[in-house]
Design an enzyme around this catalytic site. Sequence first.
Site, PDB file in Angstrom:
ATOM      1  N   ALA A 190       7.883  59.225 -36.923  1.00  0.00           N
ATOM      2  CA  ALA A 190       7.948  59.417 -35.538  1.00  0.00           C
ATOM      3  C   ALA A 190       7.213  60.741 -35.294  1.00  0.00           C
ATOM      4  O   ALA A 190       7.223  61.345 -36.023  1.00  0.00           O
ATOM      5  CB  ALA A 190       9.397  59.316 -34.958  1.00  0.00           C
ATOM      6  N   CYS A 220       3.340  53.200 -30.320  1.00  0.00           N
ATOM      7  CA  CYS A 220       3.716  52.188 -31.142  1.00  0.00           C
ATOM      8  C   CYS A 220       4.478  50.899 -30.424  1.00  0.00           C
ATOM      9  O   CYS A 220       4.385  49.548 -30.698  1.00  0.00           O
ATOM     10  CB  CYS A 220       4.243  52.463 -32.297  1.00  0.00           C
ATOM     11  SG  CYS A 220       3.103  53.578 -33.187  1.00  0.00           S
ATOM     12  N   PHE A 249       5.121  61.715 -24.256  1.00  0.00           N
ATOM     13  CA  PHE A 249       6.060  60.511 -24.474  1.00  0.00           C
ATOM     14  C   PHE A 249       7.407  60.760 -24.804  1.00  0.00           C
ATOM     15  O   PHE A 249       8.141  60.047 -24.647  1.00  0.00           O
ATOM     16  CB  PHE A 249       5.306  59.281 -24.985  1.00  0.00           C
ATOM     17  CG  PHE A 249       5.338  59.224 -26.411  1.00  0.00           C
ATOM     18  CD1 PHE A 249       4.514  59.874 -27.329  1.00  0.00           C
ATOM     19  CD2 PHE A 249       6.427  58.566 -27.001  1.00  0.00           C
ATOM     20  CE1 PHE A 249       4.673  59.999 -28.461  1.00  0.00           C
ATOM     21  CE2 PHE A 249       6.405  58.563 -28.543  1.00  0.00           C
ATOM     22  CZ  PHE A 249       5.386  59.291 -29.230  1.00  0.00           C
TER      23      PHE A 249
END
Length: 465
Positions: free
Chosen positions: A166, A278, A340
Amino acid sequence: MKKISKICCIGAGYVGGPTMSVIALKCPEIQVTVVDLNEKRIAQWNDDNLDNLPIYEPGLKEIVAETRGKNLFFSSDVDKGIDEAEMIFISVNTPTKTYGKGKGQAADLKNIELCARNIAKVAKEDKIVVEKSTLPVRTAETLKSILDNTGKGVKFEILSNPEFLAEGTAIDDLLNADRVLIGGDETPSGQAAKDSLSWVYEHWLPKERILQTNVWSSELSKLVANAFLAQRVSSINSISALCEKTDANVAEVARAIGFDSRIGSKFLNSSVGFGGSCFQKDILNLVYIAKSFGLQEVAEYWEQVIIMNDYQKRRFAENIVSTLYNTVSGKKIVFYGWAFKKDTNDTRESAAIYVADALLEEKAQIVVYDPKVSEETIYADLDYLGTRDPKENRELLQVTKAPIEATKDAHAIAILTEWDEFKTYDWKKIYANMLKPAFVFDGRRLLDKDAMASIGFKFYKIGES
Ligand SMILES: NC(=O)c1ccc[n+]([C@@H]2O[C@H](COP(=O)([O-])OP(=O)(O)OC[C@H]3O[C@@H](n4cnc5c(N)ncnc54)[C@H](O)[C@@H]3O)[C@@H](O)[C@H]2O)c1
Ligand SMILES: O=c1ccn([C@@H]2O[C@H](COP(=O)(O)OP(=O)(O)O[C@H]3O[C@H](CO)[C@@H](O)[C@H](O)[C@H]3O)[C@@H](O)[C@H]2O)c(=O)[nH]1
């Protein structure tokens, strides 16, 4: 099983860069070359000033400093990289298709095919080709068809090795991966290739965390992992709306359900909506695949995760407008955060973009502060939506590097990214700067409601009434 001495990775992005840096760090006897067609990106990876690397990721520059020029190299000579390597990772971007069949849902595999054709053209010796990019199930078949038809007698083994890092925690995720997934053919040569790749990861990870499967399970597992993670966020976000109507507190609900070991406590933070390159892309891809096999109910089930996420972003923007007396036209609204999530400079699919777009439609005057995102990126994100003339985006939205001064005469602040520094700000000073009543809309549940209210703010927090 062959021990690999030379690796090439095609694609020097958010996955290729950090992943290969960690392999180089942990496998000093392997020469790792990361290649990319984008010469500017390669120049940034080679910049003497490590603050100019194209990707911000905690811990990355230290690893690059240690390995670059020793056994880690960045180059735009893609052909040479392919030619020299025994194992080639394909780590190029696979965005949602914006044209033709499957537009808006299917993954665009143009870059993948170009890589396969390039490898087929250049390779003179047998190679292991590793799919690192996230790909639709059965993509390895396409790769195989291209690679096996070179007519040069070169043999390719294709492995699927999806990446689960991540952003913001990429280095830690790579160094302490929960698991590494390696899919390959169940033939003797397929097994040998899987073992070679396992051997690379065994330099730093315990063998029992390296899972071997067939190629198709590996490809599909990556999409499914992201779909399950995103589903948790959409699930708790759906409950946040209910909490706001019922005086329940979403954090208390999340904690209460998370104590059940079958549910678990992670990934239950309600927010303004998930972003990143993603989750949406991979779910859309899953939906498309399900539809293409005639599994309409399966497709609709997963599509709902995206619908809920869009609702959450829209709900946040609409709440700002209705709370500010149903008009934000000409009102200054300061955005804290554009990325984000915290600790990355990546803005792909960031909720901030969509919230800003909705408020700009209402002619708000937005000022954005993000510690790691450039002005150029912010305008590019908005222009990409194509909602209005780029000139108007620049008239209505400004970017600042001075977060406290920006609040002078502001009507409201919206927190869009959970950067730690926002918690340390002098909120009393910010309150004094702002017009009254001073509104704060906390889309990340970052600040304490009572403390903000006692300063005098009208404070709105996702998931609390
Ligand atoms: N970003 C993440 O956190 C993450 C995590 C896990 C998996 N993934 C997957 O990994 C893949 C890569 O993602 P990313 O975020 O690193 O993308 P990215 O856009 O940051 O990087 C991809 C790079 O590939 C290069 N490229 C494209 N086509 C090329 C070609 N034919 N030859 C040479 N270079 C080429 C581009 O110039 C770009 O620099 C995607 O499939 C993504 O879904 C991403
Ligand atoms: O409880 C949570 C957790 C996450 N998010 C949001 O969800 C998005 C995605 O976050 P995260 O998953 O941490 O970052 P990514 O870099 O997008 O990583 C995801 O996508 C990668 C690309 O496929 C995978 O490799 C990772 O395993 C997967 O976590 C961000 O906007 C977060 O703010 C929430 O709102 N609440």
